[in-house]
Design an enzyme around this catalytic site. Structure first.
Site, mmCIF file in Angstrom:
data_model
loop_
_atom_site.group_PDB
_atom_site.id
_atom_site.type_symbol
_atom_site.label_atom_id
_atom_site.label_comp_id
_atom_site.label_asym_id
_atom_site.label_seq_id
_atom_site.Cartn_x
_atom_site.Cartn_y
_atom_site.Cartn_z
ATOM 1 N N SER A 53 1.015 -1.128 0.211
ATOM 2 C CA SER A 53 0.091 -0.024 0.023
ATOM 3 C C SER A 53 0.867 0.989 0.267
ATOM 4 C CB SER A 53 -1.426 0.094 1.350
ATOM 5 O OG SER A 53 0.009 -0.073 2.687
ATOM 6 N N GLU A 77 1.620 -9.588 7.124
ATOM 7 C CA GLU A 77 2.403 -8.952 8.541
ATOM 8 C C GLU A 77 2.128 -10.112 9.037
ATOM 9 O OE1 GLU A 77 1.827 -4.243 8.495
ATOM 10 O OE2 GLU A 77 2.736 -4.930 6.706
ATOM 11 N N HIS A 80 -3.417 -5.661 1.895
ATOM 12 C CA HIS A 80 -2.546 -7.081 2.975
ATOM 13 C C HIS A 80 -3.123 -8.706 3.147
ATOM 14 C CE1 HIS A 80 0.318 -3.633 4.732
ATOM 15 N NE2 HIS A 80 0.320 -3.766 2.952
ATOM 16 N N GLN A 85 -6.763 -1.040 7.446
ATOM 17 C CA GLN A 85 -4.847 -2.523 7.467
ATOM 18 C C GLN A 85 -5.085 -3.508 8.083
ATOM 19 O OE1 GLN A 85 -2.986 -0.897 4.365
ATOM 20 N NE2 GLN A 85 -0.797 -0.921 6.039
ATOM 21 N N GLU A 86 -4.517 -2.342 9.724
ATOM 22 C CA GLU A 86 -3.465 -2.996 10.768
ATOM 23 C C GLU A 86 -4.566 -2.552 11.743
ATOM 24 O OE1 GLU A 86 -0.247 -1.613 10.249
ATOM 25 O OE2 GLU A 86 0.086 -1.693 7.861
ATOM 26 N N LYS A 118 9.909 4.853 7.345
ATOM 27 C CA LYS A 118 9.980 3.651 6.809
ATOM 28 C C LYS A 118 11.016 4.105 5.452
ATOM 29 C CE LYS A 118 5.786 2.198 5.622
ATOM 30 N NZ LYS A 118 4.029 2.334 5.507
ATOM 31 N N ASP A 151 1.455 8.231 7.088
ATOM 32 C CA ASP A 151 2.541 7.318 6.706
ATOM 33 C C ASP A 151 2.517 7.991 5.505
ATOM 34 O OD1 ASP A 151 3.474 5.218 5.340
ATOM 35 O OD2 ASP A 151 2.229 3.627 5.822
ATOM 36 N N HIS A 158 8.732 -1.356 9.234
ATOM 37 C CA HIS A 158 8.746 -2.333 8.056
ATOM 38 C C HIS A 158 7.863 -1.518 7.380
ATOM 39 C CE1 HIS A 158 5.182 -4.684 9.734
ATOM 40 N NE2 HIS A 158 5.338 -3.595 10.189
ATOM 41 N N ARG A 159 8.267 -2.922 6.186
ATOM 42 C CA ARG A 159 7.231 -2.675 4.631
ATOM 43 C C ARG A 159 6.664 -3.890 4.512
ATOM 44 N NH1 ARG A 159 6.888 2.404 1.322
ATOM 45 N NH2 ARG A 159 5.527 0.958 1.301
ATOM 46 N N SER A 160 5.161 -4.200 4.406
ATOM 47 C CA SER A 160 4.156 -5.623 4.212
ATOM 48 C C SER A 160 5.656 -6.075 3.503
ATOM 49 C CB SER A 160 3.066 -4.552 4.099
ATOM 50 O OG SER A 160 3.392 -3.910 2.086
ATOM 51 N N GLU A 171 -3.101 5.962 12.290
ATOM 52 C CA GLU A 171 -2.071 6.152 11.505
ATOM 53 C C GLU A 171 -3.036 5.961 10.265
ATOM 54 O OE1 GLU A 171 1.698 3.289 10.883
ATOM 55 O OE2 GLU A 171 1.399 3.597 9.020
ATOM 56 N N LYS A 176 6.879 0.094 14.848
ATOM 57 C CA LYS A 176 5.941 -1.068 14.034
ATOM 58 C C LYS A 176 6.513 -2.480 12.898
ATOM 59 C CE LYS A 176 3.723 0.510 9.724
ATOM 60 N NZ LYS A 176 2.082 0.927 9.872
ATOM 61 N N ASP A 235 -3.852 1.074 11.855
ATOM 62 C CA ASP A 235 -3.230 1.956 10.810
ATOM 63 C C ASP A 235 -4.029 1.243 9.598
ATOM 64 O OD1 ASP A 235 -2.573 3.115 8.252
ATOM 65 O OD2 ASP A 235 -0.571 2.051 8.321
HETATM 66 P P1 PGA Z 1 2.864 -1.479 3.468
HETATM 67 O O1 PGA Z 1 2.390 -1.466 4.163
HETATM 68 O O2 PGA Z 1 4.287 -1.863 3.632
HETATM 69 O O3 PGA Z 1 2.412 -2.402 2.189
HETATM 70 O O4 PGA Z 1 3.398 0.481 2.777
HETATM 71 C C1 PGA Z 1 2.785 -0.358 5.863
HETATM 72 C C2 PGA Z 1 1.642 0.295 6.284
HETATM 73 O O5 PGA Z 1 0.813 0.668 5.415
HETATM 74 O O6 PGA Z 1 2.176 0.996 7.144
HETATM 75 ZN ZN ZN Z 2 0.884 2.762 6.978
#
Ligand code: PGA
Ligand code: ZN
Length: 430
Positions: free
Chosen positions: A44, A207, A157, A165-166, A339, A314, A368-370, A287, A391, A244
């Site tokens: 994403s 993740e 994800h 997403q999270e 990131k 982000d 991190h990243r996904s 987030e 995270k 997030d």
């Molecule tokens: P991504 O997701 O690494 O797929 O961008 C992580 C996030 O959105 O924080």
């Molecule tokens: Zn994010």
């Protein structure tokens, strides 16, 4: 350190946790020290991120190969950096930025440049004979971050899960990092049991979090609160929640679409939704509660909730100091997600982190990243920079636990000098 000059730079196409190719870089110094780094990759991704170079050759890895980025590392970049002093990270990164010459690192690829930048940092630490967190943060670095465990995955994800997403656990009340990890694991296992008992899938997303098909988005928050209680912890006091929703992915034509609920929301209605959730559940951080270019919405959100809730940018900020400066002056968000591959060099990521941490009421979350790998650079970075928050996924899947395990080792190494941030570095407490 007279002979910590870079002698050789090589690259390799290796795999990330989704089975996609990514760039690994190895750097050798004249004194024989070596450093290695593997570049992560998002799903994403924000529109304002630095450019991830992919070959686009449909005959290899569905176009996702990174041979061009590898070639850039081994030819043009290597030619420029061989002979440079490894301990001069800023000088090296300036050189990488100017060599590329574009605003978003699209000529040589941010993945190519970041691999070199991080590998040099590792080589320099090896040359000095100290761990990376000491090499970058000095001998005073001692703060272990609050881990944000992403235990329920949706959006991009995980298929057929929540729109958002999270859904993360924040063990704010744990006394040490080691205990924070235990709290996280126990709640994760309690959540798995609850899901199983109710007939939901316990398959996991990118993740490491579970990815059940719940009736609606708020059901995820309610499940997490139940799991915290079931594991014997007090929601909010021992273990709080962080979200997030990654709403850039839900935004189109001025509206946010919650597909699983058949609802379209305006910016102001999204802000109302977050305010309502924050009033009902022990949420400490949200987030990307709004989309990457919805600056007015972010201002509204920050004026409504910014005094009590951490509002992390982000996709909004993409680890970019210019966008961060704008957000600080507009009072749009109050924390930056860091990131390293969003910006493409270590020095630029550090600069954005330090700006946020030195601004009153602002915070920084290492991330991190996904798409991840066994590379644990970000664990050392969180301690080196004293972000007090990281995270890096659930307490499951090797590429996620690699970072938590690295932090456990750092904590053990620091011994009595280690301190655990808990919730103290959340923006609303700074
Ligand atoms: P991504 O997701 O690494 O797929 O961008 C992580 C996030 O959105 O924080
Ligand atoms: Zn994010």
């Amino acid at each position: 350190m007279a002979d910590d000059r870079i002698a050789a730079v090589t690259a390799l196409e290796v795999l990330d946790s989704r089975g996609n190719p990514t760039v690994e870089v190895e750097v050798r110094l004249e004194d024989g020290s070596t450093g290695r780094a593997i570049v992560p990759s998002g799903a994403s991704t924000g529109a304002h991120e630095a450019h991830e170079m992919r070959d686009g050759d449909a005959k290899r890895f569905g176009g996702k190969g990174v041979l061009d980025a590898m070639t850039n590392v081994e030819t043009e970049v290597a030619d420029a950096v061989v002979g440079q002093l490894a301990h001069d990270q800023q000088g090296l990164d300036r050189l990488l930025v100017s060599l590329d010459g574009t605003a978003n690192k699209s000529r040589l690829g941010a993945n190519a440049l970041l691999g070199v930048s991080l590998a040099v940092a590792h080589a320099s630490a090896a040359s000095k004979g100290v761990p990376l967190y000491v090499s970058l943060g000095g001998t005073d670095a001692h703060l272990l971050p609050l881990p944000l465990f992403n235990v329920l995955n949706g959006g991009k994800h995980a298929e057929d899960s929540t729109d958002f997403q999270e859904f993360m656990l924040a063990p704010v009340g744990a006394p040490t990092f080691r205990e924070a990890v235990r709290y996280g694991v126990e709640v994760y296992q309690a959540l798995k049991k609850l899901l199983g008992e109710r007939g939901f899938s316990t398959n996991i997303g990118d993740e490491g979090g579970f990815a059940p098909s719940l009736a609606n988005n708020v059901a995820a928050v309610e499940l997490l609160v139940e799991a915290i209680t079931a594991a014997g912890y007090r929601p909010g006091e021992d273990v709080a929640l962080a979200l997030d929703p990654a709403t850039t992915e839900l935004y189109e034509d001025g509206h946010y679409t919650l597909k699983s609920e058949g609802r379209l929301l305006s910016s102001a209605e999204m802000v109302d939704l977050w305010a309502d959730w924050c009033a009902r559940y022990p949420i400490v951080s949200i987030e990307d509660g709004l989309a990457e270019d919805d600056w007015e919405g972010w201002q509204l959100l920050t004026s409504r909730l910014g005094r009590t809730i951490q509002l992390v940018g982000d996709d909004l900020l993409v680890t970019n100091s210019e966008r961060l400066d704008r957000a600080i002056s507009l009072n749009a968000s109050n924390a930056i997600l860091v990131k390293v591959n969003q910006i493409g060099t270590l020095t630029e990521a550090i600069a954005a982190t330090q700006t946020a941490l030195s601004t009153p009421g602002w915070a920084a979350v290492m991330s991190h990243r996904s798409g991840e790998t066994e590379d644990t650079t970000i664990a050392d970075l969180a301690v080196a920079l004293g972000t007090g928050q990281i995270k890096t996924g659930a307490t499951a899947r090797g590429e996620r636990t690699a970072k938590y395990n690295r932090l456990l080792r750092i904590e053990a190494q620091l011994g009595a000098r280690a301190s655990y941030a808990g919730g103290s570095m959340l923006s609303q407490r700074r």
